[in-house]
Design a protein around this motif. Structure first.
Motif, short mmCIF file in Angstrom:
data_model
loop_
_atom_site.label_atom_id
_atom_site.label_comp_id
_atom_site.label_asym_id
_atom_site.label_seq_id
_atom_site.Cartn_x
_atom_site.Cartn_y
_atom_site.Cartn_z
N ASP A 73 -32.86 -15.58 -9.94
CA ASP A 73 -32.22 -16.86 -9.64
C ASP A 73 -31.33 -17.28 -10.81
O ASP A 73 -31.78 -17.36 -11.96
CB ASP A 73 -33.29 -17.92 -9.39
CG ASP A 73 -32.70 -19.28 -9.11
OD1 ASP A 73 -32.32 -19.54 -7.96
OD2 ASP A 73 -32.60 -20.08 -10.07
N THR B 232 -30.02 -20.11 -11.78
CA THR B 232 -30.36 -21.32 -12.52
C THR B 232 -31.46 -21.06 -13.53
O THR B 232 -31.47 -21.63 -14.62
CB THR B 232 -30.81 -22.43 -11.55
OG1 THR B 232 -29.76 -22.68 -10.61
CG2 THR B 232 -31.11 -23.72 -12.29
N SER B 233 -32.39 -20.17 -13.20
CA SER B 233 -33.49 -19.87 -14.12
C SER B 233 -32.99 -19.21 -15.40
O SER B 233 -33.67 -19.25 -16.43
CB SER B 233 -34.53 -18.99 -13.44
OG SER B 233 -34.06 -17.65 -13.29
#
Length: 256
Positions: free
Chosen positions: A17, A19-20
């Protein structure tokens, strides 16, 4: 959801992901929702072997920097895979050096073998590890580190008594993944109380032992059909933890 349910904070698993992997984005989300990042899980799964860098050493260093930038106190990392020979040979020294330089706790997590110990394995030693993908072992206490993460689901999959593993970790236990399992070879991450592991007893032991680290609810909610069902499961897990960790609630630095 963590804010709505009243969690003290979150652990961020750095994985595919986007955003992570973005520290600035994570910081904005933490500020927006008023939910701090308490721990960063370094990208060390099979599916994250090229997240941030193809070099596992660099991925761990980046995780430490991310934790520092986010105000997290802990980085969670798995033992090296068997094929990561250079990384494995220098892993304990790398962990110690990064902790010394950063002040961040690098809590090495117990894992589980591809095949759990059978009766023949057990005859050869009480802590035989079966067929393992990790070097030298899925049990980090066999090497010895300054800080450990106890994962109850991983202990179940390894057919290891989590209370005994917690005893071996002793005062070096810095981080807990509170979850459950039935003892099958798969990593189930059930809600605490939904498997066969002594989750309540683990919480009681943490409370009576003066534990000052972080407890993370790390559960699989993929079977939830709606957002409300997922929220209900996470609320149940939080209630379980707070009920059984009650003695720790007055500890100044305790977070859940």
């Amino acid at each position: 959801m963590a804010a709505d349910l009243g969690y003290d904070g979150v652990e961020v698993m750095v994985w595919a992901d986007a955003t992570s992997q973005d520290v600035s984005a994570l910081r904005r989300l933490a500020e927006q929702h008023g939910v701090p990042v308490l721990a960063v899980h370094a990208p060390c799964l099979l599916i994250t072997q090229r997240v941030w860098s193809p070099e596992p050493e660099e991925r761990l260093r980046r995780a430490v920097v991310a934790a520092s930038d986010l105000g997290a106190t802990t980085v969670v990392v798995h033992p090296p895979f068997r094929w990561q020979r250079r990384y494995a040979e220098n892993f304990d020294e790398l962990v110690a050096d990064l902790e010394e330089a950063s002040g961040i706790r690098i809590a090495v997590e117990n894992m589980f073998p591809i095949r759990p110990p059978n009766s023949w394995d057990r005859l050869r030693g009480t802590r035989a590890s079966g067929l393992s993908a990790f070097r030298p072992s899925p049990d980090p206490t066999e090497v010895g580190f300054r800080n450990y993460t106890l994962d109850v689901s991983h202990a179940a999959a390894a057919q290891t008594d989590p209370l005994e593993l917690m005893r071996r970790m002793g005062e070096r236990l810095a981080h807990v993944h509170l979850t459950d399992g039935t003892g099958t070879p798969s990593d189930e991450h059930l809600l605490p109380g939904h498997g066969s592991q002594p989750c309540a007893e683990i919480c009681t032991a943490l409370g009576s032992g003066g534990y000052t680290g972080t407890v993370i609810i790390e559960v699989n909610t993929r079977k939830a059909k709606t957002v409300d069902q997922r929220a209900a499961q996470l609320a149940e897990a939080l209630l379980f933890a707070r009920l059984h960790l009650e003695p720790l609630r007055d500890t100044p630095d305790f977070q859940l």
